[in-house]
Design a protein around this motif. Sequence first.
Motif, PDB file in Angstrom:
ATOM      1  N   HIS A 126       0.800  -1.220   0.000  1.00  0.00           N
ATOM      2  CA  HIS A 126       0.000   0.000   0.000  1.00  0.00           C
ATOM      3  C   HIS A 126       0.843   1.285   0.000  1.00  0.00           C
ATOM      4  CE1 HIS A 126      -4.312   0.170  -0.225  1.00  0.00           C
ATOM      5  NE2 HIS A 126      -4.292   1.358   0.331  1.00  0.00           N
ATOM      6  N   ASP A 127       1.744   1.356  -0.940  1.00  0.00           N
ATOM      7  CA  ASP A 127       2.534   2.574  -1.116  1.00  0.00           C
ATOM      8  C   ASP A 127       1.729   3.583  -1.931  1.00  0.00           C
ATOM      9  OD1 ASP A 127       4.657   1.413   0.229  1.00  0.00           O
ATOM     10  OD2 ASP A 127       5.531   0.592  -1.610  1.00  0.00           O
ATOM     11  N   MET A 128       1.610   4.791  -1.429  1.00  0.00           N
ATOM     12  CA  MET A 128       0.796   5.802  -2.080  1.00  0.00           C
ATOM     13  C   MET A 128       1.557   7.108  -2.235  1.00  0.00           C
ATOM     14  SD  MET A 128      -3.127   5.142  -1.147  1.00  0.00           S
ATOM     15  CE  MET A 128      -3.296   5.877   0.444  1.00  0.00           C
ATOM     16  N   PHE A 129       1.264   7.799  -3.325  1.00  0.00           N
ATOM     17  CA  PHE A 129       1.859   9.113  -3.518  1.00  0.00           C
ATOM     18  C   PHE A 129       1.447  10.048  -2.379  1.00  0.00           C
ATOM     19  CE2 PHE A 129       1.852   7.765  -8.067  1.00  0.00           C
ATOM     20  CZ  PHE A 129       3.215   7.903  -8.299  1.00  0.00           C
ATOM     21  N   GLY A 130       2.429  10.775  -1.872  1.00  0.00           N
ATOM     22  CA  GLY A 130       2.134  11.806  -0.883  1.00  0.00           C
ATOM     23  C   GLY A 130       2.258  11.390   0.558  1.00  0.00           C
ATOM     24  N   PHE A 131       2.754  10.149   0.814  1.00  0.00           N
ATOM     25  CA  PHE A 131       2.866   9.697   2.194  1.00  0.00           C
ATOM     26  C   PHE A 131       4.155   8.919   2.492  1.00  0.00           C
ATOM     27  CE2 PHE A 131      -1.727  10.081   1.416  1.00  0.00           C
ATOM     28  CZ  PHE A 131      -2.062  10.967   2.425  1.00  0.00           C
ATOM     29  N   MET A 132       4.939   8.634   1.477  1.00  0.00           N
ATOM     30  CA  MET A 132       6.189   7.900   1.657  1.00  0.00           C
ATOM     31  C   MET A 132       7.326   8.645   0.967  1.00  0.00           C
ATOM     32  SD  MET A 132       3.536   5.565   1.403  1.00  0.00           S
ATOM     33  CE  MET A 132       2.845   4.387   2.578  1.00  0.00           C
ATOM     34  N   TYR A 133       8.515   8.560   1.522  1.00  0.00           N
ATOM     35  CA  TYR A 133       9.666   9.264   0.947  1.00  0.00           C
ATOM     36  C   TYR A 133      10.047   8.724  -0.425  1.00  0.00           C
ATOM     37  CZ  TYR A 133      12.389   5.275   2.674  1.00  0.00           C
ATOM     38  OH  TYR A 133      12.859   4.004   2.921  1.00  0.00           O
ATOM     39  N   TYR A 134       9.679   7.483  -0.731  1.00  0.00           N
ATOM     40  CA  TYR A 134      10.023   6.897  -2.030  1.00  0.00           C
ATOM     41  C   TYR A 134       8.873   7.003  -3.032  1.00  0.00           C
ATOM     42  CZ  TYR A 134       7.884   3.043   0.582  1.00  0.00           C
ATOM     43  OH  TYR A 134       7.050   2.272   1.367  1.00  0.00           O
ATOM     44  N   THR A 135       7.718   7.516  -2.603  1.00  0.00           N
ATOM     45  CA  THR A 135       6.612   7.851  -3.516  1.00  0.00           C
ATOM     46  C   THR A 135       6.120   9.252  -3.144  1.00  0.00           C
ATOM     47  OG1 THR A 135       5.110   6.614  -2.050  1.00  0.00           O
ATOM     48  CG2 THR A 135       5.855   5.509  -4.075  1.00  0.00           C
ATOM     49  N   ASN A 136       7.009  10.216  -3.296  1.00  0.00           N
ATOM     50  CA  ASN A 136       6.674  11.598  -2.952  1.00  0.00           C
ATOM     51  C   ASN A 136       5.524  12.116  -3.799  1.00  0.00           C
ATOM     52  OD1 ASN A 136       8.425  12.409  -0.813  1.00  0.00           O
ATOM     53  ND2 ASN A 136      10.147  12.322  -2.227  1.00  0.00           N
ATOM     54  N   GLY A 137       4.776  13.056  -3.223  1.00  0.00           N
ATOM     55  CA  GLY A 137       3.580  13.556  -3.867  1.00  0.00           C
ATOM     56  C   GLY A 137       3.756  14.848  -4.634  1.00  0.00           C
ATOM     57  N   GLY A 138       2.616  15.480  -4.937  1.00  0.00           N
ATOM     58  CA  GLY A 138       2.562  16.584  -5.880  1.00  0.00           C
ATOM     59  C   GLY A 138       2.737  17.974  -5.321  1.00  0.00           C
ATOM     60  N   MET A 139       3.027  18.109  -4.036  1.00  0.00           N
ATOM     61  CA  MET A 139       3.278  19.445  -3.502  1.00  0.00           C
ATOM     62  C   MET A 139       4.761  19.783  -3.669  1.00  0.00           C
ATOM     63  SD  MET A 139       0.695  19.638  -0.233  1.00  0.00           S
ATOM     64  CE  MET A 139      -1.011  19.085  -0.445  1.00  0.00           C
ATOM     65  N   ALA A 140       5.184  19.675  -4.926  1.00  0.00           N
ATOM     66  CA  ALA A 140       6.562  19.941  -5.328  1.00  0.00           C
ATOM     67  C   ALA A 140       6.559  20.212  -6.825  1.00  0.00           C
ATOM     68  CB  ALA A 140       7.476  18.754  -5.011  1.00  0.00           C
ATOM     69  N   GLU A 141       7.606  20.842  -7.302  1.00  0.00           N
ATOM     70  CA  GLU A 141       7.662  21.206  -8.723  1.00  0.00           C
ATOM     71  C   GLU A 141       7.820  19.999  -9.635  1.00  0.00           C
ATOM     72  OE1 GLU A 141       9.502  25.409  -9.512  1.00  0.00           O
ATOM     73  OE2 GLU A 141      10.793  24.367  -8.054  1.00  0.00           O
ATOM     74  N   TYR A 142       8.438  18.920  -9.125  1.00  0.00           N
ATOM     75  CA  TYR A 142       8.649  17.723  -9.936  1.00  0.00           C
ATOM     76  C   TYR A 142       8.283  16.484  -9.129  1.00  0.00           C
ATOM     77  CZ  TYR A 142      11.284  20.871 -12.961  1.00  0.00           C
ATOM     78  OH  TYR A 142      11.644  21.908 -13.784  1.00  0.00           O
ATOM     79  N   VAL A 143       7.758  15.464  -9.817  1.00  0.00           N
ATOM     80  CA  VAL A 143       7.375  14.204  -9.177  1.00  0.00           C
ATOM     81  C   VAL A 143       7.854  13.044 -10.046  1.00  0.00           C
ATOM     82  CG1 VAL A 143       5.483  12.794  -8.294  1.00  0.00           C
ATOM     83  CG2 VAL A 143       5.298  15.290  -8.218  1.00  0.00           C
ATOM     84  N   ARG A 144       8.309  11.993  -9.400  1.00  0.00           N
ATOM     85  CA  ARG A 144       8.721  10.775 -10.095  1.00  0.00           C
ATOM     86  C   ARG A 144       7.591   9.756 -10.098  1.00  0.00           C
ATOM     87  NH1 ARG A 144      11.030   5.570  -8.917  1.00  0.00           N
ATOM     88  NH2 ARG A 144      10.641   5.957  -6.704  1.00  0.00           N
ATOM     89  N   TYR A 145       7.232   9.281 -11.284  1.00  0.00           N
ATOM     90  CA  TYR A 145       6.325   8.146 -11.412  1.00  0.00           C
ATOM     91  C   TYR A 145       7.172   6.888 -11.625  1.00  0.00           C
ATOM     92  CZ  TYR A 145       2.203  11.163 -12.216  1.00  0.00           C
ATOM     93  OH  TYR A 145       1.181  12.069 -12.102  1.00  0.00           O
ATOM     94  N   PRO A 146       7.173   5.957 -10.683  1.00  0.00           N
ATOM     95  CA  PRO A 146       7.936   4.720 -10.867  1.00  0.00           C
ATOM     96  C   PRO A 146       7.238   3.781 -11.854  1.00  0.00           C
ATOM     97  CG  PRO A 146       6.754   4.652  -8.795  1.00  0.00           C
ATOM     98  CD  PRO A 146       6.522   6.016  -9.361  1.00  0.00           C
TER      99      PRO A 146
END
Length: 362
Positions: A126-146
């Motif tokens: 249950h890794d989700m964007f915006g709650f884990m350091y390795y699936t960082n969320g959208g309150m940033a200029e850039y986001v990584r989609y694994p």
Amino acid sequence: MAVKGTIPKTMKALVAYSKDDYRFEPEYPTPECGADDIIIKTEACGICAGDLKCSHGAAMFWGDDIQPSWVKPPFIPGHEFFGTVVQIGENVTDFQLGDRVAADQIVPCGKCRFCKDGHYWMCQPHDMFGFMYYTNGGMAEYVRYPKNAVVSKIPADMLMEQAVLIEPYGCSKHAVDRAEISNEDVVVISGAGTLGLGMVTYARMKNPKLLIVLDMQDNRLAKAKEFGADLILNPGKCDIDKEIKALTEGYGCDIYIEATGNPASVIQGLTIIRKLGTFVEFSVFSKETTVDWSIIGDRKELDIRGAHLSPYAYPFVIENMSKGNLKTDGIVTTTISLEDWERGFKLAGGAEGDLKVVIKFD
């Protein structure tokens, strides 16, 4: 390793180091693009009630004496986001630089029993964007989609005010689908915030016998009426049980969808729903709800269904937003810069009556 596209080495980001330590970082390291990754430049990110409850230290995120911590700081919040592909790894073939995209909130592992049988939104890790350091969320200029991210393309001409609602409206669709509405059903949706209104406009497409929306704020009820509700009721101004029973020959509604996150709404729903009815719970709660469980079993034999995330919903939502079948006008009420995040979180909590507050990037 060949990577197409270039991005700066640092970016603006909101970073949660602990439940009591959220910081705006003007020069946070930008994500690195692996061979299977996509890097997007964020266009906008909505502030969700889940983001607020996490920032307030809710136990379901940070843990307590009963449950362990789920979040993994330091992380960048935000899951209601979309952007433009600016960098891709050498193994990526389905996307190109310049594509506008959004991803499901969950990043499924692809290996657990739920992923293997198609229920990827219930992925065990249950890794989700915006709650884990390795699936960082959208309150940033850039986001990584694994590699395992569930990514959908967005039309180039879709308005920001629509695209930023893809994730919440996907959740709304899933909740309504769980209800299995027919044209013979009297449906009550409790709560006319962003998610509730997404449910209203989609439930209207199901053509129920009667679509009733409840909320304590009259301006939200007016929007629900605009989005397709047949009847709007304010529980603070009338006896909801009496009103619903009068409309249903004393039986109660066939379907009750709870979208407020308030314990009082749960108790209300169990009161006004008929025997053998369907109760759908979507909300994230900040505190426990106590009910008489004999209502569920011995008295009414109810179907109680949960609804989590937005599985298989994005393509439908994107198409029907574009066609105008899913109404979105007026949902985004305020846009702010990332630097102004503290005010944004306050507004998203209802300080001035907002529906959806959005962080917009240049």
